[in-house]
Design an enzyme around this catalytic site. Structure first.
Site, mmCIF file in Angstrom:
data_model
loop_
_atom_site.group_PDB
_atom_site.id
_atom_site.type_symbol
_atom_site.label_atom_id
_atom_site.label_comp_id
_atom_site.label_asym_id
_atom_site.label_seq_id
_atom_site.Cartn_x
_atom_site.Cartn_y
_atom_site.Cartn_z
ATOM 1 C CE LYS A 67 -2.742 1.308 3.511
ATOM 2 N NZ LYS A 67 -3.908 1.229 4.416
ATOM 3 C CD GLN A 138 -10.677 6.190 9.847
ATOM 4 O OE1 GLN A 138 -10.741 4.995 10.106
ATOM 5 N NE2 GLN A 138 -10.182 6.659 8.716
ATOM 6 C CB ALA A 218 -3.810 8.346 19.237
ATOM 7 C CE LYS A 223 -4.125 12.926 15.606
ATOM 8 N NZ LYS A 223 -4.392 12.684 14.158
#
Lengths: 262, 262
Positions: A67, A138, A218, A223
């Site tokens: 990917k 998401q 995160a 994050k």
């Protein structure tokens, strides 16, 4: 022999969360058993454009490929997605390029499926309520994935953008979706957090005993979404220790000394 | 916005060695100046199939992308090339996938162009003769590239496969190509070696004073084409020190203690 080319819409037409869940569960199992290969991501960082590329090759039995994913946080300003991805899918026996496909939506599905497989094995089987903190792309795939394994009586969604909640309720009329305060969403039996925040927004006191949390948001150094006290009190499970320590939910608490590997 | 898809024949139609030479020279210069990025290749090794994949991301001004290349030495037995490659070409400012293309022949051209640029800057400008040791796909692109900069009076080609020499002579009737003994090819002013041998086949005594050699064949640990004494007596120039030490022509002499970094 021909290389099959699949556009974003080709992929969307044939991709079903049920299949992605099987693929992701198999890949996690094979990786855990040492039967799969997934070298650490290779980054190409273009700080002058505030973006980066990640090369992610992998092998599972019968399949090999890579990917190539770009992450450009400023893209939404010019109408492009932050994350775009393609997959080159290769025959592991000969290297022949079998297919090249858009993988932007597939990437969202894969993340959703990770949460689905996690909840399948780690959440209490009698979980009745599902909370979503954040309601974007998401959150949608968390919903698609986790609902494969549970019949929820309530799905409570918090988002600062009301329209996102309405959009999910409209897309999934068969699900008991309702808008909620963040404390209510966080108090469900299963919780998926999918926000981009850097200072945590889920308080320890909001979380119910025995809850399962998919902390999805995160994905970079600095994050976090959860009060570090949640990590201290929880049984923390990660897919890949090195990756999780580097940029997963635990990264901030670890580097701040608020959480330790046992 | 659309992603342009280029097949092998699309690429062959538009690819010209003149353009590849400019691109490769620019990339070498930018990489040397620190303006380009090329992280070390990431390998996915599938020893059970005697093959591997290499992920090769890179950035030069205005362009970013990745080459995904497979190397399966047993492929010719089943009618497939040993090396197959695709390039995903991306916009460095947004990550958008601008084009995805077959890069098998482009890889051959790039290797040829490296030899061309090397000869342009390192060979004596009055070089009259060009020797090719080996006459396969790599020899062809050496010929295409090096002849851009020199008007040779003789091009001497050695190959154990006579038909390969004939094929090159037929394809390039304007060039003064002739078959030759290996000692004769090796004695030319510029020499390109493109064989897969592991024990060296070019003797020190055959090489003419002031000759320039493009040692192309060694591309893996344990491979070499040149008598180590040639390396000792020569001014050795490599494009990437780490890569060259690992698997270039110098790797065998280095690990055997017959050659040292100054």
């Amino acid at each position: 022999m021909k290389t099959r080319l699949l556009t974003a819409s080709d992929v969307s037409k044939i991709m079903r969360m049920k299949d992605v869940l099987v693929a992701v569960e198999t890949a996690f199992r094979d990786y855990g058993n040492g039967a799969a290969q997934m070298p650490p991501k290779l980054y190409l960082t273009l700080s002058q454009f505030n973006g980066d590329f990640r090369a992610m090759p992998a092998y599972v039995e019968g399949s090999a490929g890579i990917k190539w994913v770009s992450v450009y946080p400023d893209n939404p300003k010019i109408g492009l997605p932050t994350v775009m991805a393609t997959i080159n899918y290769s025959d592991p026996q000969t290297g022949f390029p079998l297919a090249i496909m858009d993988a932007t939506e597939l990437t969202n599905y894969r993340t959703g499926a990770s949460g689905g497989v996690a909840a399948k094995y780690l959440a209490r089987p009698d979980s009745q309520t599902f909370g979503l903190v954040g309601a974007g792309a998401q959150a949608r795939t968390q919903l698609l994935a986790v609902t494969n394994y549970f019949n929820f009586t309530k799905i409570k969604i918090w988002s600062p953008v009301e329209e996102q909640i309405d959009a999910l309720a409209t897309e999934f009329p068969e699900l008991p979706i309702e808008g909620a305060a963040i404390e209510e969403a966080a108090a469900c039996n299963i919780v998926s957090t999918t926000t981009p925040v850097r200072a945590y927004i889920i308080e320890r006191g909001w979380v119910s005993p025995g809850a399962h949390i998919n902390a999805i948001g995160a994905d970079a150094v600095g994050k976090q979404e959860l009060d570090p006290q949640i990590l201290k009190d929880a049984k923390v499970v990660v897919d890949d220790v090195a990756q999780a320590k580097h940029s997963g939910e635990i990264n901030v608490a670890l580097s701040g000394g608020l959480f330790h590997e046992s």
